[in-house]
Motif scaffolding. Structure first.
Motif, PDB file in Angstrom:
ATOM      1  N   GLY A 172       0.966  -1.322   0.067  1.00  0.00           N
ATOM      2  CA  GLY A 172       0.036   0.053  -0.016  1.00  0.00           C
ATOM      3  C   GLY A 172       1.025   1.263  -0.201  1.00  0.00           C
ATOM      4  O   GLY A 172       2.027   1.458   0.604  1.00  0.00           O
ATOM      5  N   VAL A 173       0.431   2.294  -0.659  1.00  0.00           N
ATOM      6  CA  VAL A 173       1.208   3.718  -0.783  1.00  0.00           C
ATOM      7  C   VAL A 173       0.454   4.832  -0.530  1.00  0.00           C
ATOM      8  O   VAL A 173      -0.731   4.839  -1.169  1.00  0.00           O
ATOM      9  CB  VAL A 173       1.910   3.508  -2.265  1.00  0.00           C
ATOM     10  CG1 VAL A 173       2.855   4.925  -2.503  1.00  0.00           C
ATOM     11  CG2 VAL A 173       2.901   2.293  -2.323  1.00  0.00           C
ATOM     12  N   VAL A 174       1.019   5.611   0.148  1.00  0.00           N
ATOM     13  CA  VAL A 174       0.350   6.900   0.439  1.00  0.00           C
ATOM     14  C   VAL A 174       1.732   7.857  -0.010  1.00  0.00           C
ATOM     15  O   VAL A 174       2.578   7.984   0.689  1.00  0.00           O
ATOM     16  CB  VAL A 174      -0.045   7.168   1.592  1.00  0.00           C
ATOM     17  CG1 VAL A 174      -0.463   8.843   1.616  1.00  0.00           C
ATOM     18  CG2 VAL A 174      -1.011   6.200   2.291  1.00  0.00           C
ATOM     19  N   VAL A 223      -4.333   2.171   2.100  1.00  0.00           N
ATOM     20  CA  VAL A 223      -4.718   0.999   3.120  1.00  0.00           C
ATOM     21  C   VAL A 223      -5.735   0.042   2.534  1.00  0.00           C
ATOM     22  O   VAL A 223      -6.191  -0.860   3.106  1.00  0.00           O
ATOM     23  CB  VAL A 223      -4.738   1.283   4.505  1.00  0.00           C
ATOM     24  CG1 VAL A 223      -3.345   1.798   4.943  1.00  0.00           C
ATOM     25  CG2 VAL A 223      -5.961   1.913   4.743  1.00  0.00           C
ATOM     26  N   GLN A 224      -6.739   0.596   1.368  1.00  0.00           N
ATOM     27  CA  GLN A 224      -7.841  -0.036   0.971  1.00  0.00           C
ATOM     28  C   GLN A 224      -7.736  -1.641   0.617  1.00  0.00           C
ATOM     29  O   GLN A 224      -8.594  -2.401   0.952  1.00  0.00           O
ATOM     30  CB  GLN A 224      -8.325   0.770  -0.014  1.00  0.00           C
ATOM     31  CG  GLN A 224      -9.742   0.279  -0.508  1.00  0.00           C
ATOM     32  CD  GLN A 224     -10.177   1.325  -1.744  1.00  0.00           C
ATOM     33  OE1 GLN A 224      -9.493   1.790  -2.386  1.00  0.00           O
ATOM     34  NE2 GLN A 224     -11.470   1.455  -1.722  1.00  0.00           N
ATOM     35  N   GLY A 225      -6.458  -1.916   0.364  1.00  0.00           N
ATOM     36  CA  GLY A 225      -6.244  -3.177  -0.389  1.00  0.00           C
ATOM     37  C   GLY A 225      -5.727  -4.076   0.755  1.00  0.00           C
ATOM     38  O   GLY A 225      -5.392  -5.382   0.580  1.00  0.00           O
ATOM     39  N   ARG A 226      -5.904  -3.877   2.160  1.00  0.00           N
ATOM     40  CA  ARG A 226      -5.432  -4.555   3.302  1.00  0.00           C
ATOM     41  C   ARG A 226      -3.938  -4.925   2.857  1.00  0.00           C
ATOM     42  O   ARG A 226      -3.473  -6.055   2.910  1.00  0.00           O
ATOM     43  CB  ARG A 226      -6.063  -5.940   3.506  1.00  0.00           C
ATOM     44  CG  ARG A 226      -7.614  -5.816   3.881  1.00  0.00           C
ATOM     45  CD  ARG A 226      -8.159  -6.872   3.738  1.00  0.00           C
ATOM     46  NE  ARG A 226      -9.832  -6.737   3.501  1.00  0.00           N
ATOM     47  CZ  ARG A 226     -10.588  -6.512   4.738  1.00  0.00           C
ATOM     48  NH1 ARG A 226     -10.048  -6.483   5.686  1.00  0.00           N
ATOM     49  NH2 ARG A 226     -11.943  -6.328   4.405  1.00  0.00           N
ATOM     50  N   PRO A 227      -2.995  -4.085   2.601  1.00  0.00           N
ATOM     51  CA  PRO A 227      -1.632  -4.269   2.219  1.00  0.00           C
ATOM     52  C   PRO A 227      -0.869  -4.995   3.706  1.00  0.00           C
ATOM     53  O   PRO A 227      -1.172  -4.680   4.531  1.00  0.00           O
ATOM     54  CB  PRO A 227      -1.055  -3.080   1.959  1.00  0.00           C
ATOM     55  CG  PRO A 227      -1.920  -2.046   2.833  1.00  0.00           C
ATOM     56  CD  PRO A 227      -3.260  -2.546   2.571  1.00  0.00           C
ATOM     57  N   GLU A 228       0.283  -5.761   3.194  1.00  0.00           N
ATOM     58  CA  GLU A 228       1.096  -6.175   4.186  1.00  0.00           C
ATOM     59  C   GLU A 228       1.975  -5.227   4.433  1.00  0.00           C
ATOM     60  O   GLU A 228       2.611  -5.171   5.906  1.00  0.00           O
ATOM     61  CB  GLU A 228       1.859  -7.371   3.999  1.00  0.00           C
ATOM     62  CG  GLU A 228       0.858  -8.860   3.677  1.00  0.00           C
ATOM     63  CD  GLU A 228       1.466  -9.783   2.733  1.00  0.00           C
ATOM     64  OE1 GLU A 228       2.572 -10.181   3.066  1.00  0.00           O
ATOM     65  OE2 GLU A 228       0.707 -10.261   1.786  1.00  0.00           O
ATOM     66  N   VAL A 254       3.112  -0.896   4.185  1.00  0.00           N
ATOM     67  CA  VAL A 254       2.499   0.036   4.096  1.00  0.00           C
ATOM     68  C   VAL A 254       3.604   1.334   3.741  1.00  0.00           C
ATOM     69  O   VAL A 254       4.243   1.410   4.881  1.00  0.00           O
ATOM     70  CB  VAL A 254       1.408   0.872   4.521  1.00  0.00           C
ATOM     71  CG1 VAL A 254       0.783   2.130   4.053  1.00  0.00           C
ATOM     72  CG2 VAL A 254       0.122  -0.120   4.766  1.00  0.00           C
ATOM     73  N   PHE A 255       3.869   1.661   2.623  1.00  0.00           N
ATOM     74  CA  PHE A 255       4.774   3.078   2.561  1.00  0.00           C
ATOM     75  C   PHE A 255       3.919   4.109   2.791  1.00  0.00           C
ATOM     76  O   PHE A 255       2.984   4.740   1.960  1.00  0.00           O
ATOM     77  CB  PHE A 255       5.438   3.070   1.151  1.00  0.00           C
ATOM     78  CG  PHE A 255       6.182   1.889   1.140  1.00  0.00           C
ATOM     79  CD1 PHE A 255       7.461   1.696   1.811  1.00  0.00           C
ATOM     80  CD2 PHE A 255       5.747   0.943   0.173  1.00  0.00           C
ATOM     81  CE1 PHE A 255       8.200   0.404   1.679  1.00  0.00           C
ATOM     82  CE2 PHE A 255       6.573  -0.359  -0.034  1.00  0.00           C
ATOM     83  CZ  PHE A 255       7.779  -0.626   0.675  1.00  0.00           C
ATOM     84  N   LEU A 256       4.440   5.192   3.515  1.00  0.00           N
ATOM     85  CA  LEU A 256       3.728   6.637   3.811  1.00  0.00           C
ATOM     86  C   LEU A 256       4.690   7.790   3.463  1.00  0.00           C
ATOM     87  O   LEU A 256       5.919   7.672   4.308  1.00  0.00           O
ATOM     88  CB  LEU A 256       2.927   6.750   4.932  1.00  0.00           C
ATOM     89  CG  LEU A 256       2.081   5.427   5.100  1.00  0.00           C
ATOM     90  CD1 LEU A 256       2.441   4.610   6.329  1.00  0.00           C
ATOM     91  CD2 LEU A 256       0.510   6.344   5.649  1.00  0.00           C
ATOM     92  N   ASP A 257       4.735   8.399   2.531  1.00  0.00           N
ATOM     93  CA  ASP A 257       5.733   9.682   2.095  1.00  0.00           C
ATOM     94  C   ASP A 257       4.988  10.727   2.822  1.00  0.00           C
ATOM     95  O   ASP A 257       4.176  11.452   2.114  1.00  0.00           O
ATOM     96  CB  ASP A 257       5.995   9.652   0.760  1.00  0.00           C
ATOM     97  CG  ASP A 257       7.328  10.372   0.402  1.00  0.00           C
ATOM     98  OD1 ASP A 257       7.890  10.857   1.571  1.00  0.00           O
ATOM     99  OD2 ASP A 257       7.674  10.578  -0.672  1.00  0.00           O
ATOM    100  N   LEU A 291       6.431   1.704   6.735  1.00  0.00           N
ATOM    101  CA  LEU A 291       7.283   2.447   6.575  1.00  0.00           C
ATOM    102  C   LEU A 291       7.087   3.998   6.047  1.00  0.00           C
ATOM    103  O   LEU A 291       6.405   4.126   5.270  1.00  0.00           O
ATOM    104  CB  LEU A 291       8.145   1.893   5.342  1.00  0.00           C
ATOM    105  CG  LEU A 291       9.445   2.765   5.110  1.00  0.00           C
ATOM    106  CD1 LEU A 291      10.632   2.871   6.361  1.00  0.00           C
ATOM    107  CD2 LEU A 291      10.476   1.837   4.043  1.00  0.00           C
ATOM    108  N   LEU A 292       7.254   4.853   6.954  1.00  0.00           N
ATOM    109  CA  LEU A 292       6.948   6.282   6.717  1.00  0.00           C
ATOM    110  C   LEU A 292       8.089   6.950   6.662  1.00  0.00           C
ATOM    111  O   LEU A 292       9.080   7.071   7.550  1.00  0.00           O
ATOM    112  CB  LEU A 292       5.667   6.630   7.805  1.00  0.00           C
ATOM    113  CG  LEU A 292       6.122   6.736   9.256  1.00  0.00           C
ATOM    114  CD1 LEU A 292       6.435   8.175   9.711  1.00  0.00           C
ATOM    115  CD2 LEU A 292       4.890   6.459  10.017  1.00  0.00           C
ATOM    116  N   THR A 293       8.081   8.298   6.025  1.00  0.00           N
ATOM    117  CA  THR A 293       9.202   9.291   6.017  1.00  0.00           C
ATOM    118  C   THR A 293       8.393  10.219   6.882  1.00  0.00           C
ATOM    119  O   THR A 293       7.208  10.626   6.486  1.00  0.00           O
ATOM    120  CB  THR A 293       9.362   9.702   4.566  1.00  0.00           C
ATOM    121  OG1 THR A 293       8.506  10.391   3.983  1.00  0.00           O
ATOM    122  CG2 THR A 293      10.004   8.481   3.684  1.00  0.00           C
ATOM    123  N   THR A 294       9.184  11.205   7.509  1.00  0.00           N
ATOM    124  CA  THR A 294       8.468  12.375   7.977  1.00  0.00           C
ATOM    125  C   THR A 294       9.549  13.532   8.358  1.00  0.00           C
ATOM    126  O   THR A 294      10.928  13.166   8.549  1.00  0.00           O
ATOM    127  CB  THR A 294       7.731  12.042   9.476  1.00  0.00           C
ATOM    128  OG1 THR A 294       7.248  13.304  10.031  1.00  0.00           O
ATOM    129  CG2 THR A 294       8.905  11.260  10.226  1.00  0.00           C
TER     130      THR A 294
END
Lengths: 304, 274
Positions: free
Chosen positions: A95-97, A160-165, A167-170, A199-202
């Motif tokens: 999943g990607v944001v 997250v709609q597809g129930r990912p294992e 998730v990348f959030l930028d 895994l998120l960046t901030t």
């Protein structure tokens, strides 16, 4: 090695292979390396924050992990697969944001969620998603009329709609107000308790400290430090600064052991008192700024 | 929320996503009011203007100008809803990151193109359904005379709209911002209209223009439309001395099939690395 900390009970129950495995990652633009030998491991079920200033290479790294940007060198595995060669089955587990908005302005929140539900084998129900991101009152609103923070929340819902294992959030909370940010944090905690790897960046320190099991500090295309937020820059933090005033002049000294310094100061004082005496240790922010090279690293000894 | 899936079913098929895309594209098309008005009014307005200026003229074979010209108007309207609209919309969707989302979801490119094509076919049909009655009852232009002419009209229109869609996908790959792609697409469409004999008799054009136009779908679309609207004997005044249905079908189908394969393989979901 600092990169093998146990992320939690969920990860140990799943496969042992890390969710994200990166060695010697290099990406160049016009001969300049924006990612320059980056190593990274993220365990299954872990929440990992990549922290760093703009231009440090965070977005480029995460885009390579998402399989939408080619790397120039290095080894990359996400869920055991090289993202550069991955197919639809792999994409369904990711999943990607991203920072891009990526939605037609003329559609309502419900319409876009219902539409993209059709791209997943087992989508989360639209009602559950809007509740999770706090958009219940906006389901009938066109995207063009949402605020910046509401759009970010919609992007999270789509991610997250597809129930990912994984998730990348930028930079997911850029543009959110404090209330929305806290709501978002709850959402991430919910994903974590489901066993989702995040895994998120901030560039918000408090966000990394609040959410992440481990924080990786990126500077100039490399991971300069990896640790749980409370232990970040442990060596730098050991260094305390003792300040006092002597003959009307501010004085200071950096030391790993302030005790003897204080003892000497007190012993030497005439009235048994030292004016303006303080002992400070670096805050998370001080440590971070030193790690990314924004301020020169402190060393022991008298201050200028 | 429920726990992470480990055994997940295969993602939905490209055909299912294509169907969902057609519905979405149509919904978006009809919500862009300016685009709707422009797409449907443009051919009618062109017909009114050209009929007012040149309505008394006749083309070779004693064919009234309006009758000869209706084929060109229909073809150019279809180019607008297919080639121009598709090229511009893809460039915009790429610029605003909408294609990036599709890429991240693993959307098959062919499903995305099919969504565009489906939307183009529906809007083209609506556009023609508006234009033909105006021509018939406003300007006494005879419609295709029998079933076989209607069939010709049908397959030429469908293949032409699909070929225009493919051409639109191809030009959307031009470098630059969505705005500059839009300008380029419109300029190219204008030139192609003149070269393809939309506004003039194709025979009156210089040979090099005719040869250039023969490479692109619009010339064949216009010629095929003439074969549906004009009396059979008017075919004698075409450049080859006949309607060339076989060659028309071949060129348009080649554009659709070869173009689609090339576009699927070279399609870019995001702007070039920078």
């Amino acid at each position: 090695m600092t990169t093998t900390a146990t992320p939690g009970p969920v990860a140990t129950a799943t496969r042992t292979e890390p969710a994200v495995h990166v060695r010697g990652l290099v990406k160049r633009y016009g001969g300049r390396a924006v990612v320059d030998g980056l190593d990274l491991d993220v365990g299954r079920g872990e929440v990992f924050a990549l922290l760093g200033p703009n231009g440090a290479g965070k977005t480029t790294t995460i885009e390579i992990l998402e399989g939408v940007r080619q790397r120039d060198d290095g080894e990359v595995r996400v869920l055991g697969v090289d993202p550069a060669r991955a197919g639809r089955e792999w994409r369904a587990r990711i999943g990607v944001v991203s920072q891009a908005e990526g939605a037609a302005q003329e559609l309502t929140v419900r319409e876009i969620l219902d539409h993209f539900a059709g791209y997943h084998a087992t989508p989360r129900p639209t009602g559950e998603l809007v509740a999770a991101v706090g958009l219940e009152e906006k389901v009938g609103t066109r995207i063009g009329r949402l605020s910046g923070g509401q759009r970010r929340r919609l992007a999270v819902a789509l991610g997250v709609q597809g129930r990912p294992e994984v998730v990348f959030l930028d930079e997911p909370t850029t543009g959110m107000d404090p209330v929305a940010r806290r709501q978002f944090w709850e959402l991430i905690r919910g994903l974590r308790s489901d066993g989702t790897t995040v895994l998120l960046t901030t560039h918000y320190l408090d966000e990394a400290a609040e959410l992440a099991d481990r924080v990786g500090v990126v500077a100039e295309g490399r991971l300069v430090e990896v640790a749980p937020p409370g232990e970040l820059g442990a060596e730098l933090r050991r260094l305390a600064t003792v300040h006092w005033i002597e003959d009307g002049v501010a004085r200071g000294v950096r030391t790993e052991s302030p005790g003897p310094v204080l003892r000497d100061l007190l012993a030497a004082s005439v009235h048994g008192d030292v004016p303006g005496l303080t002992v400070t240790r670096p805050t998370l922010e001080d440590v971070y700024l030193q790690l990314v090279g924004a301020v020169p690293a402190a060393s022991e000894g008298a201050l200028r | 929320m429920t726990a992470v899936l480990t055994d997940r079913p295969a993602p939905p098929s490209a055909a299912r996503i294509a169907l969902a895309r057609v519905r979405l594209e149509l919904r978006l098309f009809f919500r862009a009011r300016q685009q709707v008005v422009f797409s449907f009014a443009y051919p009618v307005v062109m017909l009114v203007i050209f009929a007012a200026i040149l309505g008394g003229d006749e083309r070779p074979g004693d064919i009234p100008f309006t009758q000869y010209f209706l084929a060109g108007i229909a073809a150019t309207g279809m180019m607008l809803t297919s080639f121009q609209a598709v090229g511009i919309s893809i460039a915009e969707e790429r610029e605003t990151g909408q294609l990036e989302r599709l890429q991240l979801l693993g959307t098959p490119a062919v499903a995305y193109f099919a969504g565009k094509a489906g939307q183009v076919l529906v809007t083209t049909a609506a556009q023609l359904a508006l234009l033909l009655p105006v021509a018939r009852y406003g300007y006494d232009v005879p419609l295709p005379v029998d079933l076989s002419h209607w069939v010709t009209f049908g397959w030429v229109a469908a293949l032409g709209a699909l070929a225009g869609t493919v051409l639109g996908v191809a030009v959307s790959a031009l470098p630059g911002s969505a705005a500059s792609v839009g300008t380029g697409v419109s300029a190219f469409a204008l030139v192609l209209q003149f070269f393809s004999g939309v506004f003039f008799g194709f025979l009156e054009l210089p040979g090099w223009m005719q040869q250039f136009a023969a490479l692109f779908p619009l010339k064949w679309l216009t010629q095929g439309m003439r074969s549906a609207f004009l009396p059979d004997q008017a075919g004698a005044f075409e450049i080859a001395g006949g309607w060339e249905h076989g060659r028309t079908a071949l060129v348009l189908a080649a554009w659709v099939i070869i173009g689609a394969v090339v576009c699927v393989r070279t399609f870019r979901w995001r702007r070039a690395d920078g």
